[in-house]
Design a protein around this motif. Structure first.
Motif, PDB file in Angstrom:
ATOM      1  N   PRO A 225      -4.854  -7.541 -31.384  1.00 12.26           N
ATOM      2  CA  PRO A 225      -5.029  -7.185 -32.788  1.00 12.26           C
ATOM      3  C   PRO A 225      -3.741  -6.757 -33.467  1.00 12.26           C
ATOM      4  N   SER A 226      -2.794  -6.214 -32.705  1.00 10.47           N
ATOM      5  CA  SER A 226      -1.558  -5.761 -33.335  1.00 10.47           C
ATOM      6  C   SER A 226      -0.710  -6.918 -33.827  1.00 10.47           C
ATOM      7  N   VAL A 227      -0.909  -8.107 -33.263  1.00 11.35           N
ATOM      8  CA  VAL A 227      -0.105  -9.258 -33.645  1.00 11.35           C
ATOM      9  C   VAL A 227      -0.874 -10.186 -34.560  1.00 11.35           C
ATOM     10  N   SER A 228      -2.154 -10.400 -34.289  1.00 12.09           N
ATOM     11  CA  SER A 228      -2.942 -11.337 -35.072  1.00 12.09           C
ATOM     12  C   SER A 228      -3.901 -10.586 -35.975  1.00 12.09           C
ATOM     13  N   GLY A 229      -4.356 -11.278 -37.009  1.00  6.12           N
ATOM     14  CA  GLY A 229      -5.389 -10.727 -37.865  1.00  6.12           C
ATOM     15  C   GLY A 229      -4.894  -9.711 -38.862  1.00  6.12           C
ATOM     16  N   VAL A 230      -5.790  -9.363 -39.784  1.00  8.17           N
ATOM     17  CA  VAL A 230      -5.443  -8.414 -40.842  1.00  8.17           C
ATOM     18  C   VAL A 230      -6.378  -7.214 -40.846  1.00  8.17           C
ATOM     19  N   ASP A 231      -7.391  -7.213 -39.989  1.00 13.82           N
ATOM     20  CA  ASP A 231      -8.350  -6.103 -39.946  1.00 13.82           C
ATOM     21  C   ASP A 231      -7.808  -5.033 -39.008  1.00 13.82           C
ATOM     22  N   LEU A 232      -6.949  -4.183 -39.543  1.00 17.73           N
ATOM     23  CA  LEU A 232      -6.214  -3.206 -38.750  1.00 17.73           C
ATOM     24  C   LEU A 232      -6.711  -1.790 -39.044  1.00 17.73           C
ATOM     25  N   PRO A 233      -6.456  -0.847 -38.148  1.00 16.74           N
ATOM     26  CA  PRO A 233      -6.905   0.537 -38.369  1.00 16.74           C
ATOM     27  C   PRO A 233      -6.210   1.162 -39.576  1.00 16.74           C
ATOM     28  N   TRP A 234      -6.985   1.855 -40.403  1.00 21.01           N
ATOM     29  CA  TRP A 234      -6.421   2.537 -41.565  1.00 21.01           C
ATOM     30  C   TRP A 234      -6.089   3.976 -41.181  1.00 21.01           C
ATOM     31  N   ALA A 235      -5.051   4.151 -40.422  1.00 23.72           N
ATOM     32  CA  ALA A 235      -4.627   5.482 -39.971  1.00 23.72           C
ATOM     33  C   ALA A 235      -3.118   5.487 -39.848  1.00 23.72           C
ATOM     34  N   GLY A 236      -2.509   6.639 -40.200  1.00 24.39           N
ATOM     35  CA  GLY A 236      -1.061   6.718 -40.263  1.00 24.39           C
ATOM     36  C   GLY A 236      -0.361   6.373 -38.974  1.00 24.39           C
TER      37      GLY A 236
ATOM     38  N   ALA B  73      -7.525  13.827 -42.332  1.00 23.51           N
ATOM     39  CA  ALA B  73      -7.247  12.633 -41.535  1.00 23.51           C
ATOM     40  C   ALA B  73      -5.799  12.175 -41.576  1.00 23.51           C
ATOM     41  N   PRO B  74      -5.088  12.322 -42.735  1.00 21.64           N
ATOM     42  CA  PRO B  74      -3.716  11.813 -42.763  1.00 21.64           C
ATOM     43  C   PRO B  74      -2.769  12.564 -41.857  1.00 21.64           C
ATOM     44  N   ALA B  75      -3.253  13.578 -41.193  1.00 24.90           N
ATOM     45  CA  ALA B  75      -2.343  14.438 -40.434  1.00 24.90           C
ATOM     46  C   ALA B  75      -1.991  13.896 -39.068  1.00 24.90           C
ATOM     47  N   ASP B  76      -2.461  12.667 -38.744  1.00 23.61           N
ATOM     48  CA  ASP B  76      -2.212  12.231 -37.377  1.00 23.61           C
ATOM     49  C   ASP B  76      -0.726  12.076 -37.081  1.00 23.61           C
ATOM     50  N   VAL B  77       0.060  11.585 -38.051  1.00 20.91           N
ATOM     51  CA  VAL B  77       1.499  11.477 -37.817  1.00 20.91           C
ATOM     52  C   VAL B  77       2.159  12.844 -37.808  1.00 20.91           C
ATOM     53  N   PRO B  78       1.905  13.725 -38.820  1.00 22.81           N
ATOM     54  CA  PRO B  78       2.483  15.078 -38.731  1.00 22.81           C
ATOM     55  C   PRO B  78       2.087  15.833 -37.477  1.00 22.81           C
ATOM     56  N   VAL B  79       0.858  15.632 -36.979  1.00 18.07           N
ATOM     57  CA  VAL B  79       0.449  16.322 -35.755  1.00 18.07           C
ATOM     58  C   VAL B  79       1.332  15.899 -34.598  1.00 18.07           C
ATOM     59  N   LEU B  80       1.562  14.588 -34.494  1.00 14.32           N
ATOM     60  CA  LEU B  80       2.447  14.120 -33.429  1.00 14.32           C
ATOM     61  C   LEU B  80       3.845  14.699 -33.610  1.00 14.32           C
ATOM     62  N   ALA B  81       4.267  14.772 -34.878  1.00 13.60           N
ATOM     63  CA  ALA B  81       5.595  15.335 -35.133  1.00 13.60           C
ATOM     64  C   ALA B  81       5.656  16.795 -34.725  1.00 13.60           C
ATOM     65  N   ALA B  82       4.578  17.536 -35.027  1.00 17.32           N
ATOM     66  CA  ALA B  82       4.554  18.947 -34.664  1.00 17.32           C
ATOM     67  C   ALA B  82       4.624  19.124 -33.151  1.00 17.32           C
ATOM     68  N   GLN B  83       3.920  18.217 -32.438  1.00 17.37           N
ATOM     69  CA  GLN B  83       3.953  18.295 -30.986  1.00 17.37           C
ATOM     70  C   GLN B  83       5.355  18.025 -30.443  1.00 17.37           C
ATOM     71  N   ALA B  84       6.077  17.163 -31.167  1.00 16.00           N
ATOM     72  CA  ALA B  84       7.425  16.823 -30.716  1.00 16.00           C
ATOM     73  C   ALA B  84       8.464  17.837 -31.178  1.00 16.00           C
ATOM     74  N   ALA B  85       8.067  18.663 -32.158  1.00 19.28           N
ATOM     75  CA  ALA B  85       9.044  19.578 -32.760  1.00 19.28           C
ATOM     76  C   ALA B  85       9.648  20.530 -31.743  1.00 19.28           C
ATOM     77  N   ALA B  86       8.866  20.888 -30.716  1.00 11.81           N
ATOM     78  CA  ALA B  86       9.377  21.810 -29.695  1.00 11.81           C
ATOM     79  C   ALA B  86      10.536  21.177 -28.925  1.00 11.81           C
ATOM     80  N   ARG B  87      10.526  19.828 -28.878  1.00  8.49           N
ATOM     81  CA  ARG B  87      11.563  19.139 -28.124  1.00  8.49           C
ATOM     82  C   ARG B  87      12.695  18.648 -29.014  1.00  8.49           C
ATOM     83  N   ARG B  88      12.340  18.326 -30.294  1.00  4.23           N
ATOM     84  CA  ARG B  88      13.342  17.765 -31.191  1.00  4.23           C
ATOM     85  C   ARG B  88      13.306  18.516 -32.510  1.00  4.23           C
ATOM     86  N   THR B  89      14.432  18.618 -33.129  1.00  4.16           N
ATOM     87  CA  THR B  89      14.491  19.338 -34.394  1.00  4.16           C
ATOM     88  C   THR B  89      15.062  18.464 -35.507  1.00  4.16           C
TER      89      THR B  89
END
Length: 497
Positions: free
Chosen positions: A99-110, A160-176
């Motif tokens: 699905p990541s390469v073909s088609g247009v019906d993709l997940p609507w999430a950040g 729901a839009p927080a999925d990318v910031p959440v990942l960023a927050a998890q990484a913040a302890a390792r990267r600034t």
């Protein structure tokens, strides 16, 4: 066997009646089709493909060729008949794709949007030879395209839009890593510069640079950023993905273009920028008109209008009305086309001193562009109505004004060439071959400076039509000779399809 695109199995073969039907209607011989397949394969870098007449006969007899042959045949028949001819419609099987390469019906999430843009742009950069990436894609149309795009309107659930910031927050302890305001300003300025280059030089000059910049932005989106910075980065990603799609469309990579447009729409939703999303949908609509799907084009434009009516500027709304008119024209609905043209004109007249607040991506829609779109709507109506002189007469003053205005514009050279070609087609509709040849010759001089397959193809088709209908007119013969001399690749394509 694989060098010829053959199948590994020939058990229980039956004649491929679907392929046979398209083949017969095309008017091609087996040898002509084989030559076109080989030429397209070379263009995409698949030099191992070497097809001949006997191989084409075996496909007609039921042999299933390996990729990229099904994709090539789909593209060739789509171009021949001016509409999307899916692989399944010619009785062939497409290779399985993720699905990541073909088609247009993709997940609507950040998070998924970032991952998909990153993966697709990386693949495009790695397989940057012309057309190669496109062979792993199929151009979606009909409900398979419209229904997933309708989810653009579905509100994102709170939180729901927080999925990318959440990942960023998890990484913040390792990267600034933090992106500064001046760095963001520079990214946005670079996007504007790419857009100007595209208008001036065509999509073939800087497409890979845009794709590379897009890939870099996805890397930034996977680093810890504030919500405000993430929103600006998603907007930059949306604009770059749209521009990559537009450039791909301009050089003839239709499935690749559509995938970038879809990803741009996803990114614009994450950015919370509905007007930008409506602009992406308008380009998807234009592509559907180009491939002979005006019904799909109208659905996409209505979706864009509905989603941004309360938040877009007068310039954006005028552009959407103009594209609505183009869709109605190609559907052969003159009354609705007239109404949409008037709405575009009236709405454009509402642009006031507040226009400096228009985003950069819509500033291309000038008075010249308004006249150009309306001219092409009436020109298209004329062709749909059997070369109607009435609609041609409506197109003429609009096209003349567009040519006049673009002729004074040093930036939008591709638009100038396209409207000179449009003027040439209007002259042909009005049975004025000498004037058509003069406009086409001017277009050729501009086309030589612009790397745009779209310009070359339209110019070739126009001159080819003139040469067929007015072979005894000296001016027409002259411009056809000039085309063969200065754009030989264009003439080769004309012979091929």
């Amino acid at each position: 066997m694989s060098g010829n695109g053959g199948s590994g199995s020939s058990v229980d073969k039956r004649p491929n009646e679907q392929l046979g039907s398209w083949f017969v209607r095309s008017g091609w011989s087996k040898g002509e089709l084989a030559r076109q397949v080989n030429r397209r394969a070379r263009q995409m870098g698949a030099h191992h493909i070497s097809t001949d007449t006997s191989r084409v006969r075996r496909w007609l007899d039921g042999e299933q060729p390996r990729e990229p042959i099904p994709r090539i045949l789909s593209e060739l028949f789509s171009e021949r008949f001016g509409c999307v001819v899916a692989i399944e419609e010619i009785g062939l099987r497409a290779a399985h794709q993720s699905p990541s390469v073909s088609g247009v019906d993709l997940p609507w999430a950040g998070r998924q949007t970032v991952e998909l843009i990153s993966e697709f742009s990386r693949s495009d950069l790695m397989l940057a030879r012309r057309g190669f990436l496109g062979t792993s894609l199929a151009l979606a149309a009909g409900p398979a395209l419209i229904e997933p795009m309708q989810r653009w309107l579905v509100p994102t659930p709170p939180g729901a839009p927080a999925d990318v910031p959440v990942l960023a927050a998890q990484a913040a302890a390792r990267r600034t890593t933090k992106l500064s305001g001046p760095e963001l300003d520079l990214l946005e300025a670079t996007t504007r510069m790419f857009r100007q280059w595209d208008a001036q030089c065509g999509g073939g000059l800087r497409r890979k640079a845009v794709v590379g910049q897009l890939h870099e932005v996805t890397d930034l989106l996977q680093e810890p950023q504030s919500d405000a910075v993430s929103a600006r980065l998603f907007k930059v990603a949306a604009e770059l993905a749209e521009l990559a799609g537009w450039m791909s469309y301009d050089v003839g990579l239709q499935p690749t273009a559509q995938k970038y447009f879809v990803l741009a729409l996803h990114a614009s939703k994450e950015a919370g920028d509905k007007p930008l999303g409506s602009y992406v949908l308008s380009n998807m609509s234009r592509q559907m008109i180009h491939v002979g799907r005006p019904d799909d084009a109208l659905e996409l434009i209505h979706l864009a209008q509905y989603g941004s009516r309360d938040c877009s500027t007068a310039r954006t709304q005028a552009m959407l009305y103009a594209m609505e008119a183009r869709a109605y024209a190609n559907m052969g609905q003159p009354n609705k086309c007239h109404r949409a043209v008037r709405m575009a004109q009236d709405t454009f007249a509402d642009i006031s001193g507040a226009e400096e607040h228009d985003p950069d991506w819509i500033r291309f829609f000038s008075e010249a562009e308004l006249h150009a779109e309306n001219a092409h709507s009436y020109r298209d109506l004329a062709y749909v109505a059997g070369r109607s002189p009435t609609y041609a007469s409506l197109a003429r003053p609009e096209m003349e004004r567009a040519v006049e205005l673009f002729g004074k514009d040093d930036i939008h050279q591709r638009s100038y060439a396209l409207n000179l070609i449009g003027m040439a087609t209007v002259h042909l509709l009005e049975k004025e071959p000498e004037q058509s040849a003069a406009a086409a010759e001017k277009a050729l001089s501009v086309a030589r400076r612009v790397r745009s397959e779209r310009v070359n193809t339209r110019l070739r088709k126009t001159v080819d039509t003139a040469a067929r209908d007015y072979a005894d007119v000296a001016e027409v013969v002259h411009v056809a000779d000039q085309l063969a001399l200065h754009l030989p690749d264009c003439v080769e394509t004309a012979q091929a399809v």
